[in-house]
Motif scaffolding. Structure first.
Motif: not given
Lengths: 387, 159
Positions: A294-295, A298, A301-302, A371
């Motif tokens: 899941d991480e 993200m 996509r970023l 991130l």
């Protein structure tokens, strides 16, 4: 000593890994932020680490059987049946190895005779070609293209098959491109292979790391393919266990028994502590894997969006943890791009050319980072691209 | 979806809605709508800043004061809690399970400040039976962020 005549001609002709080169440059500079590493930033799930500690406390430190503990082979059989829908006998069709890398080496060496050709989709991870060469084989690149989603096509495969073709490597989900082969893509490949005597070495080390709709499919699960396939997988990527050095090979007995001989003589057995802990990874860590996937998703996509924002076209990867943007519009070669980026903006990424000649014009960016880290590095890359 | 959105906002509430949208795989308008609704519903109560107090001012003190309180017949703990909330010096007031009843968090520029504030303003409130003041000496981690000197603990490629 005359080392030149001492050393094997083959080993001297091998080029060192092009990935490592950028690590080494980054290591000599201060304040470099890296997006170059090909391993998870997560720690191994605590339950797995605890299993290892318990096994050490109990003093379980002897060799295991050459092919690995039966408990681990049974866990691998159960896990594999669930994940890819193919059954393998824990007794004589599963071999536990020192990482997926050892399994690749064993498979190629067990198959290749002098002059045999091994078909290798490129861009791809760096090890297949040198291992083929050391085994006396001839690596034949099958160039995959961005316009085909970096997938291997049946036409491409067909055009490179000769009477010397011994094996096809299928490195999907792919490092560095992030390409994933769907069931229908693989059915087309299977159609070409049907009736030939060509083996498939299916390197599925990133099998758990797929995003969006297309889950990983193994070619071994397609009709009449299992007999010719060596499936390679491991614990490094899915369970964040790179340093434990643990992988495995799944293959029909006639192939696996030959690989086992080489493993017996060169390795003896994979690390015992790692094997004991790995059972916990397979049976008890589905939630940890889901959280990590899941991480990564993200971040993936970023990264794609931030690259689009800075005007670098980038294929949307469906698996692994890399993005592979096209940098040709900067007018730089992959290597120039990476050298200047590290010198001018102190960001380390890997030139696409490290993954075969067809990787020229691309760079590999790893998103196995937080991130915050990705955000800062991407900001610097944008400044570099826009200047 | 809200759960993931809130997790990202907890990590960095300043993240551009466009980036949040791409990470969550939804249109930007959905992100801004959801945030607006969370604010309207009082789920998101505000956006603040995470300060490493020690680096800001080495002498500043943060204390947690445990109060034992006699609940009042008409409004239980609420009356005293509301009165505590009225002090601008007090940063947080929470009703606790366990040994103490109300936990008060406050910052001051010195130990003396805090001690005087407690003895003059808290211990004297009707219904407060006892106070116990605990000083935070060092913060290792707050709101998921580790407060080390060296935040580069990534050993990959370096071992």
């Amino acid at each position: 000593m005359n080392y030149d005549s001492l050393l094997s001609d083959k080993i001297k002709s091998l080029k060192p890994s092009g990935i490592r080169k950028f690590f080494d440059i980054a290591a000599t500079m201060d304040d470099v932020i890296s997006l170059s590493v090909g391993e998870p930033d997560f720690k191994t799930p605590w339950r797995v680490r605890r299993s290892a500690i318990t096994s050490l406390e109990k003093g379980r430190t002897s060799y295991t059987s050459n092919s690995g503990t039966l408990a681990l082979r049974e866990a691998i059989a159960t896990y594999t049946a669930k994940q890819i829908g193919v059954t393998y006998s824990p007794v004589d069709e599963i071999l536990v190895t020192v990482g997926g890398s050892e399994a690749i080496d064993l498979a190629i060496r067990a198959l290749v005779n002098l002059g045999d050709e091994v078909l290798i989709p490129e861009p791809c991870f760096v090890c297949y070609s040198p291992i083929t060469e050391m085994a006396g084989g001839v690596p034949v690149p099958l160039v995959t293209r961005e316009e085909n989603g970096f997938k291997l096509t049946a036409e491409n495969l067909k055009s490179k098959i000769t009477d010397k073709t011994k094996a096809l490597v299928l490195p999907f989900p792919n490092n560095p491109t992030g390409a994933v082969m769907t069931e229908s893509d693989l059915l087309a490949i299977a159609e070409v292979l049907k009736g030939t005597n060509i083996a498939v070495i299916s390197d599925e080390i990133y099998s758990e790391l797929t995003y969006g709709g297309d889950k990983h499919v193994s070619i071994a699960s397609l009709p009449n393919m299992r007999e010719r396939v060596v499936v390679i997988n491991g614990f490094s990527k899915a369970f964040a266990m790179t340093g434990w050095r643990l992988g495995y090979a799944l293959a029909p007995k006639p192939i696996l028994s030959q690989m086992l001989k080489l493993h017996q003589f060169a390795i003896m057995c994979a690390p015992t502590t790692s094997q004991l802990a790995a059972v916990t990874a397979l049976t008890d860590c589905a939630d940890d894997v889901a959280r990590m996937v899941d991480e990564y998703d993200m971040r993936r996509r970023l990264c794609v969006q931030l690259l689009a924002d800075m005007g670098l076209p980038c294929f949307t990867p469906g698996g692994a943890f890399y993005v592979f943007p096209n940098i040709t519009k900067t007018g730089l070669t992959s290597e120039e791009f990476c050298v200047r980026l590290i010198n001018e903006k102190k960001v380390a990424v890997v030139p696409g050319s490290a993954f075969g000649a067809s990787g020229e014009g691309y760079v590999r960016i790893s998103y196995a980072y937080s991130l915050k880290h990705i955000g800062e590095a991407m900001k610097r890359i944008a400044e570099f691209v826009n200047q | 979806m809200n759960e993931k959105l809130i997790k990202l906002l907890r990590q960095d509430s300043r993240t551009d809605p466009r980036e949040l949208a791409s990470m969550l795989g939804v249109p930007e308008s959905e992100v801004t709508d959801r945030i607006a609704k969370l604010e309207r519903d009082g789920v998101i109560r505000g956006y603040t800043v995470l300060i490493d107090e020690e680096r800001l001012d080495r002498n500043a003190v943060t204390a947690q004061i445990e109060l034992k309180v006699t609940p009042q017949a008409e409004n239980g703990y609420d009356g005293i809690a509301e009165r505590l909330c009225g002090f601008p010096e007090i940063a947080g007031v929470q009703l606790m399970s366990g040994n103490c009843d109300l936990l008060v968090t406050m910052r001051g520029s010195s130990f003396r400040d805090i001690a005087f504030f407690v003895s003059e303003n808290l211990a004297t409130i009707d219904g407060v039976m006892s106070t116990r003041t605990k000083i935070i000496l060092r913060r290792y981690k707050e709101e998921g962020v580790v407060f080390g000197d060296d935040d580069d603990t990534d050993e990959r490629g370096k071992l």
